[in-house]
Structures are given as C-alpha cells and as structure tokens.
Design a protein around this motif. Structure first.
Motif, short mmCIF file in Angstrom:
data_model
loop_
_atom_site.label_atom_id
_atom_site.label_comp_id
_atom_site.label_asym_id
_atom_site.label_seq_id
_atom_site.Cartn_x
_atom_site.Cartn_y
_atom_site.Cartn_z
N PHE A 94 -18.32 7.45 9.69
CA PHE A 94 -16.92 7.55 9.28
C PHE A 94 -16.18 6.22 9.45
CE2 PHE A 94 -18.32 11.84 10.35
CZ PHE A 94 -18.10 12.44 9.12
N ASP A 95 -16.65 5.39 10.39
CA ASP A 95 -16.02 4.08 10.58
C ASP A 95 -16.21 3.20 9.34
OD1 ASP A 95 -18.80 4.12 11.06
OD2 ASP A 95 -18.72 2.38 12.40
N LEU A 96 -17.46 3.17 8.85
CA LEU A 96 -17.75 2.35 7.66
C LEU A 96 -17.13 2.98 6.41
CD1 LEU A 96 -21.50 1.47 8.40
CD2 LEU A 96 -19.49 -0.03 8.63
N LEU A 136 -9.80 6.72 -7.40
CA LEU A 136 -8.74 6.37 -6.46
C LEU A 136 -8.03 7.65 -5.99
CD1 LEU A 136 -7.05 4.05 -5.13
CD2 LEU A 136 -5.36 4.60 -6.87
N LEU A 137 -7.74 8.55 -6.93
CA LEU A 137 -7.10 9.81 -6.54
C LEU A 137 -7.96 10.54 -5.52
CD1 LEU A 137 -5.77 11.20 -9.96
CD2 LEU A 137 -4.48 10.07 -8.13
N ASP A 138 -9.26 10.53 -5.76
CA ASP A 138 -10.15 11.27 -4.85
C ASP A 138 -10.14 10.66 -3.44
OD1 ASP A 138 -11.90 13.58 -4.74
OD2 ASP A 138 -13.46 12.13 -4.20
N VAL A 139 -10.18 9.34 -3.35
CA VAL A 139 -10.19 8.76 -1.99
C VAL A 139 -8.80 8.85 -1.34
CG1 VAL A 139 -12.20 7.25 -2.29
CG2 VAL A 139 -9.93 6.33 -2.72
N LEU A 140 -7.75 8.79 -2.16
CA LEU A 140 -6.42 8.94 -1.57
C LEU A 140 -6.23 10.34 -1.00
CD1 LEU A 140 -4.03 7.14 -4.13
CD2 LEU A 140 -4.53 6.43 -1.78
N ALA A 141 -6.85 11.33 -1.68
CA ALA A 141 -6.69 12.72 -1.26
C ALA A 141 -7.45 13.03 0.03
CB ALA A 141 -7.12 13.66 -2.37
N GLU A 142 -8.50 12.28 0.28
CA GLU A 142 -9.34 12.52 1.48
C GLU A 142 -8.98 11.48 2.53
OE1 GLU A 142 -12.15 14.63 1.72
OE2 GLU A 142 -12.09 15.38 -0.34
N THR A 143 -8.71 11.94 3.73
CA THR A 143 -8.38 10.94 4.74
C THR A 143 -9.55 10.75 5.69
OG1 THR A 143 -7.27 12.73 5.86
CG2 THR A 143 -5.92 11.14 4.70
N ARG A 164 -13.20 2.85 2.05
CA ARG A 164 -12.05 3.51 1.41
C ARG A 164 -10.85 2.56 1.37
NH1 ARG A 164 -7.66 6.38 3.52
NH2 ARG A 164 -6.85 8.01 2.12
N ASP A 165 -10.59 1.88 2.48
CA ASP A 165 -9.48 0.92 2.53
C ASP A 165 -9.66 -0.15 1.47
OD1 ASP A 165 -8.05 2.07 4.50
OD2 ASP A 165 -8.68 0.68 6.09
N SER A 166 -10.89 -0.63 1.36
CA SER A 166 -11.16 -1.68 0.38
C SER A 166 -10.92 -1.16 -1.05
CB SER A 166 -12.60 -2.17 0.57
OG SER A 166 -13.05 -2.86 -0.54
N MET A 167 -11.33 0.10 -1.30
CA MET A 167 -11.12 0.68 -2.63
C MET A 167 -9.62 0.78 -2.95
SD MET A 167 -13.94 3.76 -2.68
CE MET A 167 -13.64 4.26 -4.38
N ILE A 168 -8.86 1.18 -1.96
CA ILE A 168 -7.41 1.34 -2.20
C ILE A 168 -6.77 -0.04 -2.39
CG2 ILE A 168 -5.25 2.15 -1.18
CD1 ILE A 168 -6.96 4.36 0.23
N ASP A 169 -7.20 -1.01 -1.57
CA ASP A 169 -6.67 -2.38 -1.68
C ASP A 169 -6.90 -2.96 -3.07
OD1 ASP A 169 -5.43 -2.93 0.64
OD2 ASP A 169 -7.14 -3.93 1.60
N ARG A 173 0.85 -1.19 0.00
CA ARG A 173 0.00 0.00 0.00
C ARG A 173 0.88 1.24 0.00
NH1 ARG A 173 -5.31 -0.27 2.32
NH2 ARG A 173 -4.92 1.91 2.65
N ASP A 174 1.63 1.45 -1.09
CA ASP A 174 2.46 2.63 -1.20
C ASP A 174 1.61 3.70 -1.88
OD1 ASP A 174 4.07 4.63 -2.16
OD2 ASP A 174 5.71 3.28 -2.72
N ALA A 175 1.12 4.64 -1.07
CA ALA A 175 0.16 5.62 -1.61
C ALA A 175 0.78 6.43 -2.75
CB ALA A 175 -0.31 6.54 -0.48
#
Ligand code: 2M8
Length: 449
Positions: A399-401, A442-449, A406-411, A16-18
C-alpha cells in the motif's frame, strides 16, 4: 487556480484540487462520448478502441454507470462469431480517411463471422471482464446484474478465442500476431521480432497516415514501423484472419506478458461474475491459476528477475526490460519469488517506483540506450500501465508503493491535463490533449483512497 477545460486538455493546473480534477476528467469523458461509445481522442482516434473502452467503462462507472454498460455492450455487439473482440469498431458515420488504417484496409465485411459493422481483424488485451466486474461492483443493482448476465457468455467466448485459437505455442498462453495487439504499439519489446518481418518503407507512399497530422511525428512510430504494421495486417488479412496454421505462415508471433496477464485477470473476474450470476466459478479459478503458472513458466526470467515476451519464431525471450514485464504483478496469484523480483525491478532506477516518486513511471527502462522520453511507448508514462501496476501493488499489499504511484498519477493530470501520455522526466503532457482512459482512470484512483 485555472483548471483548464476538456478541450485544451485542462492545461497546467498544478494545484491538487481533487474536485477540479474530477470535473476535468468528467468533462473530458463527456466530450469524447459519441452516441454509443467513447472515442479515445476526437482527433487521433475517432472510432471505438477495445481496451480503451474497458478502461473508460471503469471510469464511467463512477459518474455515468449507464454509459459504462453501453460502452461495453457496443463493443461486444461487434464481437466476431469466433469470439474475438476486434481492436477497433469503426463509426460508420465518419468520413473515409479520418483514421489510417480505416475500414477499407481491414475489409472485415468480406470475412464470414465478422459483424455487420466494420471492424479491424486483430485484438487487444482482454481487460473487459475486469472492467465489467468493477463497473458492477461500484453500484450493484438489478440492471448491473442483467448486464453481467448478458456479457458473461460473450466474455467466456472471448477467453476461449484467446486460449484456444491463439494458443500457437501450445503452452496455455495466447500469442499476438501484431504489435498493435499488445496495445504498446512501438515498444522496444517488439523491435527484434518486428525486424524479422520483411517490409519496404516505400509501401507507405501508397497510404496516407493521419496520426502525424494530429501529433508530432517525432513522438509517433516511424514510417518503417508502419510499413511493417501494414505488412503484418496484409499477411493476416490474406488468410481471412484465420488462426489455424498461424505457426507455419505468420511472420510475427509473440507471447506478451501484458496480454496474458489480462487473460489471467479476466478469469479471476469471470469467477466473480459467475458467482454473481449463478454460474460455476470453479473452472474460472482453475484457468486463472493455469494461466498464471504458464506465465511464470514461459515468460519469467528468474536470473534477470522480470518478465519478457517470448518470440515464437526464435523460441527466445526478447531481452528488453519494458513496463510490459512488470504487469504480471497485477495477478493476485503470482508466486512470492516473482512478486519480490518485480517489486525490486519496479523500484530500481529503471522504473523508479517509490512511496514518494520524484518522476513518473516510464513505459521502458530509463537506463536503456534505446529509451526515448518523447516517443510513444518507448519511454513516456501512460496511465493505463500505472493503473494496472497500482492494482497489482494493492493486490500484493504494498500500500505504501501503491500510494506513491497513485500520487504520481494524480500529479500528472494536475500538472498537464488529461493527456494521452506524459514525459517520463518532466511530466509534460504529450500526444492527444483530451484522452479517454487518462480521464477515466484518474476518476478511479481519485475514488479509491
Ligand atoms: C494506439 O494504437 C493505435 C492502433 O491501435 C494507433 O496508434 O493508431 C495505442 O496507444 C493503443 O494502445 C490504443 O488502444 C489506441 C487508441 O488509444 O492508440
């Protein structure tokens, strides 16, 4: 660690190297850029698609804001006089036969009010106002205000088309005239209304599909599906793509929860755009509230606890529990009961949403007998649905869900690259390997934490 390249879809890079994921997504978008728009895929979808461009603009806003605006401008330059935004804008530079059904089949040139460039005659979910607002919000500037001012009347005309001419049911929701208009082409949600469309699979002998040259036929809609898709376009085109009297003549008319969620989201976004450009936000807020109320009234099943499409031919809700039914959660004004029901539905074994997900979110109820993990919109996981749900979870303070999704999308991208869709059990990449909205969102979810 290998991060792969855009050309090979960034094949397996588990880590998971962002930074590497970010570069892969940007390279994918750059590779799909085509002089004034981004193609969803160089092989499968070589023209401009309507809702793809909106999602892509959201991603481009993080890295290439000029292109984000260009993307939306190119699409809206092809808007029809009646306000409709066509689902495909054809690139005239491509050879005939690069995509089926192409410009000759749609024959938009013959229709009064169609633009000079060849387009299809149907639409897709109106996620563009939301996209325009997000692009502006990412980096507000004089330029972005000017772009919003240019888009605003066009976006309003687009809403008017959908809430006016397409309100076939008369209850304040837009109807779709073709499964392609939902964006979820072969979702099990369309099986019953589509089964009522007369079609003979033999008609496909007269045409050549190109999708199966580039993707596994076992993942794509069947020839019988295509025969019905063709029959529906034939019927709509024969009426000059006019919408008056559709109720009396068109064989497929359905109120879709996703398209109407987008319609409501668009009014929220238009209220924000109106505020920013000196127009009155009030009517947009009222329309957003009316659309949300109509969605609950028409498409929500309080017993089953989810939303369903309504088939106007039968007057009944289509029973399948697909990811379409979860989409109204994206509406900030959704009342508490349906919100609670949709959260329960999403977290049930049918969809498996969790703060720590063990599998990706499927596009269809994974416990249903017609769940197909490999076939397109009948099971696989798609990033645009994940993204809409992710936004909805945040809008309703889960926010928990949202973090789990988001984690699943990045994975998914870390494991398989920027694929079009993903196996809902293994996360393996399916369909086109370098797909526009997968990279953009992906860019959008990576940009938002
Ligand atoms: C898919 O749809 C097109 C027809 O519009 C096709 O199968 O040829 C869908 O996934 C749709 O949602 C998407 O916009 C389009 C381009 O990515 O491909």
């Amino acid at each position: 660690m290998s991060t792969g390249t855009a050309a090979d879809g960034g094949a397996p890079a588990r880590a998971r190297d962002a930074g590497a994921l970010w570069r892969l997504a940007v390279a994918t978008l750059d590779g799909n850029w085509e002089h004034d728009h981004t193609v969803p895929s160089r092989t499968l979808y070589p023209h401009q698609w309507s809702w793809d461009s909106a999602f892509i603009a959201v991603g481009l806003s993080h890295v290439r804001p000029d292109r984000a605006w260009r993307e939306l401008r190119t699409l809206f330059a092809a808007q029809w006089a009646d306000g409709r935004v066509p689902h495909i804008v054809f690139n005239p530079a491509l050879r005939a036969g690069s995509y089926f059904p192409g410009p000759a089949f749609w024959d938009s040139a013959r229709v009064a009010g169609a633009p000079a460039v060849a387009t299809s005659g149907i639409v897709q979910p109106p996620v563009h106002a939301l996209a325009a607002w997000l692009v502006h919000r990412r980096a507000p500037s004089e330029r972005s205000r000017a772009e919003l001012a240019w888009l605003y009347p066009r976006l309003v005309a687009w809403q008017r088309y959908l809430t006016g001419r397409r309100d076939v049911g008369g209850a304040g929701l837009a109807s779709i005239v073709h499964p392609w208009e939902s964006g979820l082409d072969n979702s099990p949600a369309w099986d019953p209304p589509l089964a009522a469309v007369p079609a003979d699979v033999a008609v496909m002998r007269a045409y050549q599909r190109h999708d199966t040259d580039h993707a596994d036929a076992a993942h794509r809609p069947t020839d019988l599906d295509y025969a019905r898709y063709v029959a529906l376009v034939d019927a709509y085109r024969a009426g000059g793509y006019r919408d008056d009297g559709l109720g009396g003549r068109h064989p497929f008319l359905v109120e879709c929860p996703l398209l109407n969620t987008a319609l409501g989201l668009a009014e929220h976004a238009l209220a924000a755009i109106a505020r920013e450009t000196g127009a009155d936000p009030g009517p947009h807020r009222e329309r957003a509230a009316r659309i949300t109320a109509a969605l609950v009234d028409r498409l929500y099943d309080p017993v089953g606890g989810t939303f369903h499409p309504r088939d106007l031919r039968t007057g009944r809700l289509v029973p399948a529990r697909t990811a379409l039914g979860l989409m109204p959660l994206a509406l900030p004004g959704l009342p508490a009961r349906p919100v609670a029901a949709l959260l329960a539905e999403a977290c049930s074994p049918r969809f498996g949403l969790a703060a720590r997900m063990d599998r990706p979110l499927p596009s269809h109820d994974r416990t249903a007998p017609d769940f197909e993990p490999l076939r397109y919109w009948r099971g696989p996981s798609w990033q645009n649905l994940n993204w809409l749900l992710w936004r909805g979870l945040r809008a309703h303070h889960r926010f928990d869900l949202a973090a789990g999704l988001r984690d699943s999308m990045i994975d998914l991208v870390a494991t398989a690259g920027c694929h079009e869709y993903f196996h809902p059990d293994t996360g393996a990449g399916l369909g086109s390997p370098a797909f526009g909205w997968t990279a953009a969102l992906l860019l959008d979810v990576l940009a938002e934490t």
